[in-house]
Design a protein around this motif. Sequence first.
Motif, PDB file in Angstrom:
ATOM      1  N   HIS A 130      12.952 -29.473 -17.719  1.00 41.13           N
ATOM      2  CA  HIS A 130      12.730 -29.693 -19.156  1.00 41.13           C
ATOM      3  C   HIS A 130      11.493 -28.950 -19.658  1.00 41.13           C
ATOM      4  CE1 HIS A 130      13.430 -31.829 -22.873  1.00 41.13           C
ATOM      5  NE2 HIS A 130      12.132 -32.033 -22.965  1.00 41.13           N
ATOM      6  N   HIS A 131      10.454 -28.968 -18.844  1.00 43.24           N
ATOM      7  CA  HIS A 131       9.197 -28.376 -19.294  1.00 43.24           C
ATOM      8  C   HIS A 131       9.090 -26.882 -18.988  1.00 43.24           C
ATOM      9  CE1 HIS A 131       7.648 -32.133 -20.728  1.00 43.24           C
ATOM     10  NE2 HIS A 131       8.163 -32.697 -19.641  1.00 43.24           N
ATOM     11  N   ALA A 132      10.109 -26.346 -18.332  1.00 44.77           N
ATOM     12  CA  ALA A 132      10.058 -24.919 -17.977  1.00 44.77           C
ATOM     13  C   ALA A 132      10.684 -24.019 -19.042  1.00 44.77           C
ATOM     14  CB  ALA A 132      10.755 -24.698 -16.634  1.00 44.77           C
ATOM     15  N   PHE A 133      11.516 -24.593 -19.907  1.00 40.55           N
ATOM     16  CA  PHE A 133      12.273 -23.776 -20.870  1.00 40.55           C
ATOM     17  C   PHE A 133      12.195 -24.374 -22.275  1.00 40.55           C
ATOM     18  CE2 PHE A 133      14.326 -23.297 -16.722  1.00 40.55           C
ATOM     19  CZ  PHE A 133      14.456 -21.916 -16.609  1.00 40.55           C
ATOM     20  N   ASP A 149      16.198 -29.085 -24.888  1.00 38.90           N
ATOM     21  CA  ASP A 149      15.733 -30.165 -25.749  1.00 38.90           C
ATOM     22  C   ASP A 149      16.100 -31.540 -25.214  1.00 38.90           C
ATOM     23  OD1 ASP A 149      14.425 -28.761 -28.008  1.00 38.90           O
ATOM     24  OD2 ASP A 149      16.357 -27.732 -28.034  1.00 38.90           O
ATOM     25  N   TRP A 150      17.086 -31.604 -24.382  1.00 39.74           N
ATOM     26  CA  TRP A 150      17.424 -32.852 -23.662  1.00 39.74           C
ATOM     27  C   TRP A 150      17.869 -32.439 -22.273  1.00 39.74           C
ATOM     28  CZ3 TRP A 150      20.707 -35.695 -20.741  1.00 39.74           C
ATOM     29  CH2 TRP A 150      20.514 -37.088 -20.719  1.00 39.74           C
ATOM     30  N   THR A 151      17.249 -33.013 -21.256  1.00 42.11           N
ATOM     31  CA  THR A 151      17.523 -32.590 -19.883  1.00 42.11           C
ATOM     32  C   THR A 151      17.613 -33.835 -19.019  1.00 42.11           C
ATOM     33  OG1 THR A 151      16.018 -30.738 -20.334  1.00 42.11           O
ATOM     34  CG2 THR A 151      16.715 -31.051 -18.043  1.00 42.11           C
ATOM     35  N   GLY A 152      18.763 -34.081 -18.425  1.00 39.16           N
ATOM     36  CA  GLY A 152      18.820 -35.271 -17.587  1.00 39.16           C
ATOM     37  C   GLY A 152      20.148 -35.479 -16.902  1.00 39.16           C
ATOM     38  N   PHE A 153      20.240 -36.633 -16.282  1.00 41.73           N
ATOM     39  CA  PHE A 153      21.394 -36.940 -15.428  1.00 41.73           C
ATOM     40  C   PHE A 153      22.148 -38.163 -15.932  1.00 41.73           C
ATOM     41  CE2 PHE A 153      18.459 -34.564 -12.823  1.00 41.73           C
ATOM     42  CZ  PHE A 153      19.292 -33.699 -12.134  1.00 41.73           C
ATOM     43  N   TYR A 164      15.905 -38.875 -17.403  1.00 44.21           N
ATOM     44  CA  TYR A 164      16.020 -37.770 -18.354  1.00 44.21           C
ATOM     45  C   TYR A 164      14.723 -37.554 -19.108  1.00 44.21           C
ATOM     46  CZ  TYR A 164      16.690 -41.200 -22.201  1.00 44.21           C
ATOM     47  OH  TYR A 164      16.550 -42.224 -23.108  1.00 44.21           O
ATOM     48  N   GLN A 165      14.665 -36.412 -19.808  1.00 38.32           N
ATOM     49  CA  GLN A 165      13.549 -36.092 -20.694  1.00 38.32           C
ATOM     50  C   GLN A 165      14.150 -35.710 -22.042  1.00 38.32           C
ATOM     51  OE1 GLN A 165       9.963 -34.922 -19.555  1.00 38.32           O
ATOM     52  NE2 GLN A 165      10.317 -36.221 -17.779  1.00 38.32           N
ATOM     53  N   GLY A 166      13.518 -36.145 -23.113  1.00 41.43           N
ATOM     54  CA  GLY A 166      14.019 -35.862 -24.458  1.00 41.43           C
ATOM     55  C   GLY A 166      14.191 -37.157 -25.215  1.00 41.43           C
ATOM     56  N   THR A 167      14.814 -37.067 -26.386  1.00 43.65           N
ATOM     57  CA  THR A 167      15.043 -38.285 -27.169  1.00 43.65           C
ATOM     58  C   THR A 167      16.169 -39.094 -26.528  1.00 43.65           C
ATOM     59  OG1 THR A 167      16.530 -37.045 -28.588  1.00 43.65           O
ATOM     60  CG2 THR A 167      14.254 -37.269 -29.337  1.00 43.65           C
ATOM     61  N   HIS A 168      16.357 -40.331 -26.986  1.00 42.90           N
ATOM     62  CA  HIS A 168      17.254 -41.198 -26.211  1.00 42.90           C
ATOM     63  C   HIS A 168      18.685 -40.641 -26.161  1.00 42.90           C
ATOM     64  CE1 HIS A 168      18.558 -43.193 -30.009  1.00 42.90           C
ATOM     65  NE2 HIS A 168      19.692 -43.201 -29.359  1.00 42.90           N
ATOM     66  N   ILE A 225      30.146 -35.563 -27.775  1.00 38.71           N
ATOM     67  CA  ILE A 225      29.450 -36.767 -28.232  1.00 38.71           C
ATOM     68  C   ILE A 225      28.085 -36.345 -28.766  1.00 38.71           C
ATOM     69  CG2 ILE A 225      28.529 -39.012 -27.554  1.00 38.71           C
ATOM     70  CD1 ILE A 225      30.479 -38.822 -25.116  1.00 38.71           C
ATOM     71  N   ALA A 226      27.856 -36.591 -30.040  1.00 37.27           N
ATOM     72  CA  ALA A 226      26.583 -36.172 -30.652  1.00 37.27           C
ATOM     73  C   ALA A 226      25.547 -37.276 -30.495  1.00 37.27           C
ATOM     74  CB  ALA A 226      26.811 -35.842 -32.114  1.00 37.27           C
ATOM     75  N   CYS A 227      24.909 -37.322 -29.320  1.00 38.38           N
ATOM     76  CA  CYS A 227      23.816 -38.287 -29.136  1.00 38.38           C
ATOM     77  C   CYS A 227      22.669 -37.894 -30.057  1.00 38.38           C
ATOM     78  CB  CYS A 227      23.329 -38.285 -27.697  1.00 38.38           C
ATOM     79  SG  CYS A 227      24.472 -39.069 -26.569  1.00 38.38           S
ATOM     80  N   SER A 228      22.511 -36.593 -30.263  1.00 32.63           N
ATOM     81  CA  SER A 228      21.499 -36.102 -31.188  1.00 32.63           C
ATOM     82  C   SER A 228      22.176 -35.135 -32.152  1.00 32.63           C
ATOM     83  CB  SER A 228      20.398 -35.377 -30.411  1.00 32.63           C
ATOM     84  OG  SER A 228      19.675 -34.552 -31.297  1.00 32.63           O
TER      85      SER A 228
END
Length: 168
Positions: free
Chosen positions: A47-50, A54-58, A72-76, A110-113
């Motif tokens: 997440h912090h390399a690029f 904007d949302w990076t996770g499993f 994960y990293q990013g908004t919920h 699915i538009a989580c964001s």
Amino acid sequence: MNHALPLHANAMEKRERYREVILSIDALLDGEDDWVAALATVACELHHAFDAFDWTGFYRVTSAEMLTIGPYQGTHGCLRIPFSKGVCGAAARTKSTQLVPDVEAFPGHIACSSTTRSEIVVPLMHEGEVVAVLDVDSNAAGAFDDVDRLALESICEMLAVRFGKASR
Ligand code: SME
């Protein structure tokens, strides 16, 4: 690690950044055997390399045909995604990477964001079954290409080989 790689970096710069991230992940996970610790560390490093991430996770497979959010990293993010829904569901169902340059053109996305424009989802396989998926979303259209696909698949392969057994 340097600052995050800017959005419009060329393929060579992107490959080099992935090389650095993979070295960093390998060093951080040296001697570790905990699945959640591994997923959390990979999500954070990527997440912090690029700038494009904007949302990076499993999402983890927690019951039959069901994905539940993991580190994960990013908004919920959405907490649960059935295999029948979204880009994550498609990756889990088909056991293959989904590279989506324009999420609006993907039926069932699915538009989580509401800001997400493109996405890549890579499955993590253990003994022929999907145990999790890595999802990266970008607010930029067409942010992902084959450089991302190859690098993210190799990271997921490493996670599956080293931690797949611990995922159950
Ligand atoms: N866009 C994904 C859902 C997960 S999140 O956006 C964090 C999908 O369609 O599967």
